[in-house]
Design a protein around this motif. Structure first.
Motif, PDB file in Angstrom:
ATOM      1  N   LYS A 254       0.911  -1.153  -0.028  1.00 55.94           N
ATOM      2  CA  LYS A 254       0.058  -0.114   0.146  1.00 55.94           C
ATOM      3  C   LYS A 254       0.736   1.313  -0.033  1.00 55.94           C
ATOM      4  O   LYS A 254       1.585   1.332   0.774  1.00 55.94           O
ATOM      5  CB  LYS A 254      -0.915   0.141   1.135  1.00 55.94           C
ATOM      6  CG  LYS A 254      -1.877  -1.052   1.067  1.00 55.94           C
ATOM      7  CD  LYS A 254      -3.143  -1.028   2.276  1.00 55.94           C
ATOM      8  CE  LYS A 254      -2.328  -0.836   3.733  1.00 55.94           C
ATOM      9  NZ  LYS A 254      -3.334  -0.445   4.753  1.00 55.94           N
ATOM     10  N   ARG A 255       0.851   2.149  -1.057  1.00 58.86           N
ATOM     11  CA  ARG A 255       1.714   3.155  -1.018  1.00 58.86           C
ATOM     12  C   ARG A 255       0.776   4.673  -1.302  1.00 58.86           C
ATOM     13  O   ARG A 255       0.082   4.670  -1.723  1.00 58.86           O
ATOM     14  CB  ARG A 255       2.261   2.980  -2.599  1.00 58.86           C
ATOM     15  CG  ARG A 255       3.026   1.652  -2.589  1.00 58.86           C
ATOM     16  CD  ARG A 255       3.716   1.510  -3.917  1.00 58.86           C
ATOM     17  NE  ARG A 255       4.915   2.348  -3.860  1.00 58.86           N
ATOM     18  CZ  ARG A 255       6.285   2.234  -3.280  1.00 58.86           C
ATOM     19  NH1 ARG A 255       6.212   0.750  -2.538  1.00 58.86           N
ATOM     20  NH2 ARG A 255       7.279   2.847  -3.188  1.00 58.86           N
ATOM     21  N   ILE A 256       1.863   5.566  -0.606  1.00 55.51           N
ATOM     22  CA  ILE A 256       1.168   6.780  -0.962  1.00 55.51           C
ATOM     23  C   ILE A 256       1.563   7.117  -2.516  1.00 55.51           C
ATOM     24  O   ILE A 256       2.792   7.118  -2.712  1.00 55.51           O
ATOM     25  CB  ILE A 256       1.649   7.932  -0.013  1.00 55.51           C
ATOM     26  CG1 ILE A 256       1.164   7.460   1.621  1.00 55.51           C
ATOM     27  CG2 ILE A 256       1.566   9.277  -0.325  1.00 55.51           C
ATOM     28  CD1 ILE A 256       1.942   8.274   2.560  1.00 55.51           C
ATOM     29  N   GLY A 257       0.699   7.874  -3.264  1.00 52.55           N
ATOM     30  CA  GLY A 257       1.131   8.170  -4.497  1.00 52.55           C
ATOM     31  C   GLY A 257       1.080   9.673  -4.321  1.00 52.55           C
ATOM     32  O   GLY A 257       0.060  10.522  -4.077  1.00 52.55           O
ATOM     33  N   ILE A 258       2.084  10.251  -5.039  1.00 52.46           N
ATOM     34  CA  ILE A 258       2.270  11.746  -5.171  1.00 52.46           C
ATOM     35  C   ILE A 258       2.817  11.855  -6.758  1.00 52.46           C
ATOM     36  O   ILE A 258       3.887  11.798  -7.247  1.00 52.46           O
ATOM     37  CB  ILE A 258       3.319  12.406  -4.358  1.00 52.46           C
ATOM     38  CG1 ILE A 258       3.100  12.021  -2.808  1.00 52.46           C
ATOM     39  CG2 ILE A 258       3.676  13.831  -4.380  1.00 52.46           C
ATOM     40  CD1 ILE A 258       4.434  12.281  -1.685  1.00 52.46           C
ATOM     41  N   TRP A 259       1.856  13.076  -7.322  1.00 49.27           N
ATOM     42  CA  TRP A 259       2.037  13.317  -8.874  1.00 49.27           C
ATOM     43  C   TRP A 259       2.326  14.467  -8.902  1.00 49.27           C
ATOM     44  O   TRP A 259       1.546  15.405  -8.465  1.00 49.27           O
ATOM     45  CB  TRP A 259       0.730  12.860  -9.485  1.00 49.27           C
ATOM     46  CG  TRP A 259       0.536  11.367  -9.990  1.00 49.27           C
ATOM     47  CD1 TRP A 259       0.991  10.723 -10.801  1.00 49.27           C
ATOM     48  CD2 TRP A 259      -0.086  10.648  -9.056  1.00 49.27           C
ATOM     49  NE1 TRP A 259       0.587   9.493 -10.837  1.00 49.27           N
ATOM     50  CE2 TRP A 259      -0.209   9.405  -9.607  1.00 49.27           C
ATOM     51  CE3 TRP A 259      -0.920  10.680  -7.652  1.00 49.27           C
ATOM     52  CZ2 TRP A 259      -0.907   8.240  -9.117  1.00 49.27           C
ATOM     53  CZ3 TRP A 259      -1.264   9.401  -7.089  1.00 49.27           C
ATOM     54  CH2 TRP A 259      -1.432   8.230  -7.829  1.00 49.27           C
ATOM     55  N   PHE A 260       3.616  14.941  -9.398  1.00 51.43           N
ATOM     56  CA  PHE A 260       3.969  16.442  -9.792  1.00 51.43           C
ATOM     57  C   PHE A 260       3.347  16.997 -11.118  1.00 51.43           C
ATOM     58  O   PHE A 260       2.956  16.053 -11.759  1.00 51.43           O
ATOM     59  CB  PHE A 260       5.442  16.326  -9.901  1.00 51.43           C
ATOM     60  CG  PHE A 260       6.291  16.521  -8.741  1.00 51.43           C
ATOM     61  CD1 PHE A 260       5.867  15.636  -7.549  1.00 51.43           C
ATOM     62  CD2 PHE A 260       7.408  17.261  -8.670  1.00 51.43           C
ATOM     63  CE1 PHE A 260       6.794  15.560  -6.385  1.00 51.43           C
ATOM     64  CE2 PHE A 260       8.246  17.279  -7.393  1.00 51.43           C
ATOM     65  CZ  PHE A 260       7.745  16.422  -6.282  1.00 51.43           C
ATOM     66  N   GLN A 261       3.154  18.147 -10.960  1.00 46.94           N
ATOM     67  CA  GLN A 261       2.340  18.954 -12.047  1.00 46.94           C
ATOM     68  C   GLN A 261       3.510  19.489 -12.924  1.00 46.94           C
ATOM     69  O   GLN A 261       4.479  20.188 -12.368  1.00 46.94           O
ATOM     70  CB  GLN A 261       1.400  20.103 -11.597  1.00 46.94           C
ATOM     71  CG  GLN A 261       0.741  20.673 -12.749  1.00 46.94           C
ATOM     72  CD  GLN A 261      -0.125  19.651 -13.531  1.00 46.94           C
ATOM     73  OE1 GLN A 261      -0.912  18.935 -12.976  1.00 46.94           O
ATOM     74  NE2 GLN A 261      -0.407  19.930 -14.806  1.00 46.94           N
ATOM     75  N   GLY A 262       3.484  19.257 -14.400  1.00 50.61           N
ATOM     76  CA  GLY A 262       4.405  19.868 -15.230  1.00 50.61           C
ATOM     77  C   GLY A 262       5.483  18.962 -15.590  1.00 50.61           C
ATOM     78  O   GLY A 262       6.125  18.211 -15.095  1.00 50.61           O
ATOM     79  N   CYS A 263       5.546  18.964 -17.263  1.00 48.16           N
ATOM     80  CA  CYS A 263       6.471  18.096 -17.658  1.00 48.16           C
ATOM     81  C   CYS A 263       6.938  18.566 -18.913  1.00 48.16           C
ATOM     82  O   CYS A 263       6.418  18.947 -19.817  1.00 48.16           O
ATOM     83  CB  CYS A 263       5.946  16.665 -18.063  1.00 48.16           C
ATOM     84  SG  CYS A 263       6.866  15.560 -18.907  1.00 48.16           S
ATOM     85  N   SER A 264       8.487  18.774 -18.965  1.00 49.75           N
ATOM     86  CA  SER A 264       9.037  19.252 -20.326  1.00 49.75           C
ATOM     87  C   SER A 264       9.332  17.989 -21.028  1.00 49.75           C
ATOM     88  O   SER A 264       9.839  18.716 -22.421  1.00 49.75           O
ATOM     89  CB  SER A 264      10.247  19.973 -19.711  1.00 49.75           C
ATOM     90  OG  SER A 264      11.212  18.938 -19.189  1.00 49.75           O
ATOM     91  N   ILE A 265       9.218  16.912 -20.952  1.00 53.56           N
ATOM     92  CA  ILE A 265       9.409  15.930 -21.893  1.00 53.56           C
ATOM     93  C   ILE A 265       8.402  15.840 -22.886  1.00 53.56           C
ATOM     94  O   ILE A 265       8.539  15.571 -24.016  1.00 53.56           O
ATOM     95  CB  ILE A 265       9.726  14.496 -21.400  1.00 53.56           C
ATOM     96  CG1 ILE A 265      10.977  14.867 -19.942  1.00 53.56           C
ATOM     97  CG2 ILE A 265      10.172  13.620 -22.215  1.00 53.56           C
ATOM     98  CD1 ILE A 265      11.058  13.680 -19.307  1.00 53.56           C
TER      99      ILE A 265
END
Length: 215
Positions: free
Chosen positions: A22-33
Motif C-alpha cells: 500500500k503506497r502513497i502516490g504523489i504526482w507532480f504537475q508539469g512535464c518538459s518531456i
C-alpha cells in the motif's frame, strides 16, 4: 528551512499498482518531456497546482504509518529538483518504506548524486509507445528500473517478485472535482477502449492520453 514551492497534480492513498504494498502516490504537475503517447497529458502544464512541500507533507502525514512505500510520479518530478529533494529528505526521516520515483529523463541525465540514500529506486527513460510493454512497473520496455539502495534491491532487484504491468489498474475518485482517474500502467489502447465503452453506454468521457504515435 523555508518550504520549497511545488506544483502538484494530486496525491492519493492507498495506491497498489505503482510499487509493492500500500503506497502513497504523489504526482507532480508539469512535464518538459511530453513523450508521444503519454497517458497523462493533464500533468504537462507546469502552472497549475502551486503549493509547497510543507503542505504536501501535512496532507500525507496521516497515511505515513500505514504506508509500505511512496511512489512519486508526474508530470516530471525532476523538473522540480529543489522541491523533490526537500520532499524526499523529509520523507526519508518520516517513514520506513521505500521511495520509488518515475522519470521520463534518461537515467544518465538524472542528478542522482544529489539524492544519494534518499531514493530507493527509479524508473527512468522516455516512454516509447513502440517499444512494447512486458516489464513490471514500466510503461514501455526501454525504460529502466534501477535499485539505488539495499532496500531498493530487496524490493525492485532481479529477485523481487514484481507485479506485471498489464495486471492491474485502480480507479480513484476526486470528491472535490467529481473527476475519476486511474492509477497504474494501462496497456496500449486501454484508455481509448474505455472511452469507447463509456460512449456506447451514453456517457461522455474524455481521457488524458496523447494520441500521437499510439498503436
Amino acid at each position: 528551512m523555508t518550504s520549497a514551492p511545488l506544483h502538484l497534480s494530486r496525491i492519493h492513498f492507498p495506491v497498489r499498482t505503482l510499487g509493492p504494498g500500500k503506497r502513497i502516490g504523489i504526482w507532480f504537475q508539469g512535464c518538459s518531456i511530453r513523450c508521444p503517447g503519454c497517458i497523462s497529458m493533464d500533468t504537462w502544464d507546469p502552472r497549475p497546482g502551486r503549493t509547497a512541500v510543507a503542505t504536501v507533507l501535512d496532507a500525507i502525514r496521516p497515511w505515513l504509518a500505514e504506508a509500505d512505500g511512496i511512489t512519486i510520479s508526474g508530470g516530471e518530478p525532476f523538473d522540480q529538483p529543489e522541491a523533490l529533494l526537500q520532499l524526499v529528505e523529509a520523507l526519508r526521516g518520516a517513514q520506513g518504506g521505500d521511495i520509488l520515483i518515475y522519470s521520463g529523463h534518461p537515467l544518465e541525465a538524472l542528478p542522482l548524486h544529489r539524492f544519494a540514500g534518499l531514493i530507493d529506486a527509479v524508473v527512468a527513460d522516455p516512454f516509447d509507445a513502440g517499444a512494447g510493454q512486458t516489464l513490471a512497473l514500466r510503461g514501455s520496455d526501454n525504460q529502466r528500473l534501477v535499485p539505488l539502495t539495499v532496500l531498493g534491491r530487496e524490493r525492485y532487484g532481479e529477485d523481487a517478485r514484481l507485479r506485471p504491468t498489464a495486471e492491474t489498474l485502480e480507479i480513484m475518485f476526486d470528491d472535490a472535482t467529481g473527476e475519476v482517474f486511474l492509477a497504474g500502467i494501462p496497456r496500449p489502447g486501454d484508455l481509448r477502449r474505455l472511452a469507447r465503452l463509456l460512449a456506447a453506454a451514453g456517457h461522455h468521457a474524455v481521457t488524458t492520453e496523447d494520441a500521437r504515435q499510439t498503436p
